[in-house]
Design an enzyme around this catalytic site. Structure first.
Site, short mmCIF file in Angstrom:
data_model
loop_
_atom_site.label_atom_id
_atom_site.label_comp_id
_atom_site.label_asym_id
_atom_site.label_seq_id
_atom_site.Cartn_x
_atom_site.Cartn_y
_atom_site.Cartn_z
N SER A 108 0.94 -1.07 -0.04
CA SER A 108 -0.06 -0.08 -0.01
C SER A 108 0.93 1.10 0.00
O SER A 108 1.69 1.56 -0.63
CB SER A 108 -0.86 -0.07 1.14
OG SER A 108 -2.06 1.02 1.13
N ASP A 163 -9.21 -5.60 -5.12
CA ASP A 163 -8.72 -4.56 -3.94
C ASP A 163 -9.76 -3.57 -4.13
O ASP A 163 -9.50 -2.86 -5.14
CB ASP A 163 -7.20 -4.13 -4.53
CG ASP A 163 -6.67 -3.21 -3.40
OD1 ASP A 163 -7.62 -2.47 -2.54
OD2 ASP A 163 -5.42 -3.02 -3.30
N HIS A 186 -7.29 -5.89 -0.45
CA HIS A 186 -6.07 -5.06 -0.10
C HIS A 186 -5.21 -5.73 1.21
O HIS A 186 -4.02 -5.86 0.78
CB HIS A 186 -6.54 -3.76 0.24
CG HIS A 186 -5.57 -2.69 0.48
ND1 HIS A 186 -4.85 -2.43 -0.50
CD2 HIS A 186 -4.93 -2.22 1.43
CE1 HIS A 186 -3.78 -1.50 -0.45
NE2 HIS A 186 -3.93 -1.40 1.09
#
Length: 211
Positions: A108, A163, A186
């Site tokens: 991320s 995601d 995610h």
């Protein structure tokens, strides 16, 4: 006299075979050495997010002193703040391991922290980069080549159709190896067996940079 000669011959052969037997294990240990891997967590995450990936890599031949996870002070994912902290951390890891370059795994916002570090300070200190569900285009649309004239930094950007936090279009990097998977959320990107295999491939030089 003959008996003494036989004993001497057997002793010499034993010494020779023992030396020959030692040498392969030394060369094998050298060939299995990896660049130190630094895991960079995302916004709101922490270093323990690396637990599953670390266990997988250890089973694949990485040692504890080759695996590191930074604990970001700024949990908001601010790439400028985090890149400065990352720069110090990379230097500490290189000093500790005696290596000249590190590999990075960024989940991320951890991915954009890695990219910011490379663009601002660390272009000569990184070999392979793997990003997991990272909004890379917040920093750059092209995979940075780095500043080492003898080596391009290789990238693997992994992202999932499942995601719903980071759009896939933000994860792709021009010149990188972009890998889209499905059925993984995610946070699932840090605990998925398919992703682990792609990470291993990327750390072993399986990334790409055509820039």
């Amino acid at each position: 006299m003959k008996i003494k000669n036989i004993i001497s011959l057997v002793a010499c052969m034993a010494i020779t075979f023992s030396v020959v037997g030692i040498q392969p294990s030394v060369s094998k240990a050298q060939s299995n050495a990896h660049d130190p891997v630094i895991y960079i967590h995302g916004a709101g995450g922490n270093s323990t997010n690396f637990y599953a990936i670390k266990n997988y890599l250890k089973k694949q031949g990485w040692s504890d002193n080759e695996l590191y996870a930074i604990e970001m002070i700024d949990k908001t994912g601010n790439s400028l703040n985090n890149a400065r902290q990352l720069a110090s951390y990379v230097d500490e890891v290189l000093k500790k391991t005696g290596k000249s370059k590190v590999d990075m795994i960024g989940h991320s916002a951890g991915g954009i922290n890695a990219l910011t570090y490379i663009l601002n300070d660390g272009g000569s200190k990184v070999n392979d980069v793997i990003t997991l569900g990272s909004p890379n285009k917040f920093v750059t649309s092209k995979a940075p080549v780095g500043t080492d004239p003898n080596h391009k930094i290789l990238y693997t950007s992994i992202y999932s159709k499942g995601d719903y936090l980071v759009p896939n279009r933000l994860s792709t990097l021009q010149g990188a190896k972009n890998v889209q998977i499905s059925g993984v959320g995610h946070m699932g990107l840090v605990v998925n067996s398919k992703v682990n295999k792609l990470i291993k491939e990327g750390l072993n030089g399986g990334g790409q940079n055509t820039n």
